[in-house]
Design an enzyme around this catalytic site. Structure first.
Site, PDB file in Angstrom:
ATOM      1  CG  ASP A  12      -2.118   0.957   1.030  1.00 35.19           C
ATOM      2  OD1 ASP A  12      -2.335   1.423  -0.107  1.00 35.19           O
ATOM      3  OD2 ASP A  12      -2.832   1.224   2.009  1.00 35.19           O
ATOM      4  N   GLY A  13       0.310   2.342  -0.447  1.00 33.06           N
ATOM      5  CA  GLY A  13       1.004   3.618  -0.430  1.00 33.06           C
ATOM      6  C   GLY A  13       0.071   4.709   0.069  1.00 33.06           C
ATOM      7  CD  GLU A  51      -1.464   2.351  -3.407  1.00 32.58           C
ATOM      8  OE1 GLU A  51      -1.023   1.194  -3.225  1.00 32.58           O
ATOM      9  OE2 GLU A  51      -2.466   2.802  -2.825  1.00 32.58           O
ATOM     10  CG  ASP A  76      -5.637  -0.168  -1.388  1.00 35.40           C
ATOM     11  OD1 ASP A  76      -4.706   0.306  -2.067  1.00 35.40           O
ATOM     12  OD2 ASP A  76      -5.829   0.152  -0.203  1.00 35.40           O
ATOM     13  CG  HIS A 128      -9.991   2.359   3.889  1.00 35.78           C
ATOM     14  ND1 HIS A 128      -9.203   2.677   4.971  1.00 35.78           N
ATOM     15  CD2 HIS A 128      -9.454   3.020   2.830  1.00 35.78           C
ATOM     16  CE1 HIS A 128      -8.238   3.508   4.588  1.00 35.78           C
ATOM     17  NE2 HIS A 128      -8.367   3.727   3.301  1.00 35.78           N
ATOM     18  CG  ASP A 138      -4.615   2.677   5.119  1.00 37.54           C
ATOM     19  OD1 ASP A 138      -4.548   3.365   4.083  1.00 37.54           O
ATOM     20  OD2 ASP A 138      -5.138   3.075   6.168  1.00 37.54           O
TER      21      ASP A 138
END
Length: 296
Positions: A12-13, A51, A76, A128, A138
């Site tokens: 994730d970023g 990301e 995501d 989320h 995240d």
């Protein structure tokens, strides 16, 4: 199944300002129940680049662990998934140009991802939505993006041997220790973010990179202006792509709010999609809009 077998990887970023300070994260799950976490930051970047940076770090780790089966990498970021599995082939054929003949944004990172895209199965996971790996990534990425130094988990043993991490992985956030072999084992004791040389100023970023980021921002604003001028309605995911944020960051803001130069209003729902409208804020009576300003 060997103890050092990787079961899955999450990446994730995050970015505050977009462009602005950013963070990236990788969470690796092993067959023996061990978890290994990586993370880092950049002083001036975008959410998409973070990301991609996370995925680069994950692929670098994968290259050091022999495996006969593809490893599933969860992200995501639809931008990352579509880019590496679909768009990159066309970009290369066109000499790293888009269908409109414009230079591909983030070409430097796309080239690295394309080169190292081996023995991995890319899988989209909704952000989320309660997925443990995604939520942990995240949290790590956002911590780095906001100048914090999260505590990262280490595997139960030193079963993961890593060669030199790519130059694109910010070295100031990860320390290493030598082993008796010719490899390096990741020591996940993180340096304090206030340590000397741990923060990169905007002046240290190459000028061409800063200019590219600025051009990317101008292109985003131009597209938003065109959408507003022509009265186009766009979905939550499309709006999130435009703003370079998670879709949940769009839907959680309510029915009307401000983003940069525009008032964003929820128009209606069509099936599973929410449609939004953009209006130039300078063409709307500001007294009629009291939504919280966006900070993305």
């Amino acid at each position: 199944m060997p103890a050092n077998t990787i079961k899955s990887i999450y990446t994730d970023g995050a970015c505050t300002g977009n462009p602005g300070p950013g963070g990236w994260a990788v969470v690796v799950y092993f067959a023996d129940g061990s978890v290994q976490e990586l993370g880092g930051y950049e002083a001036q970047t975008t959410n998409n680049r973070m990301e991609m940076q996370a995925a680069i770090a994950a692929l670098e780790l994968l290259s050091t662990v022999p495996t006969n089966e593809p490893i599933t990498l969860y992200t995501d970021s639809e931008y990352l998934i579509k880019g590496i599995t679909q768009w990159v082939k066309g970009w290369k054929k066109k000499g790293w140009k888009t269908a409109q003949g414009k230079p591909v944004l983030n070409q430097d990172l796309w080239e690295i991802l394309d080169e190292r895209n081996k023995n991995v199965q890319w899988q989209y996971v909704r952000g989320h939505a309660g997925n443990v790996g995604n939520e942990r990534c995240d949290k790590i990425a956002r911590a780095f993006a906001t100048g914090k130094t999260p505590t990262l988990q280490q595997p139960k043993s030193d079963s993961v041997l890593v060669t030199e991490v790519s130059d694109y992985v910010p070295q100031s956030t990860i320390t290493y220790e030598k082993t008796t072999s010719s490899h390096l084992v990741l020591d996940m004791t993180m340096m304090e973010s206030t340590a000397p040389n741990s923060v990169v100023t905007s002046e240290e970023i190459p000028r061409e990179t800063r200019v590219a980021l600025l051009r990317s921002l101008v292109e985003t604003l131009r597209i938003a202006d065109e959408i507003a001028a022509k009265g186009y309605l766009i979905t939550s995911s499309e709006l999130a792509d435009l703003m370079d944020v998670h879709a949940s960051a769009v839907t959680s803001r309510g029915d009307e709010w401000r983003w940069r130069n525009w008032i964003v209003s929820r128009v209606r729902r069509e099936g599973n999609q929410i449609l939004w409208e953009l209006e130039r804020a300078d063409q709307v009576n500001s007294d009629d809009h009291t939504g919280d300003p966006a900070t993305e």
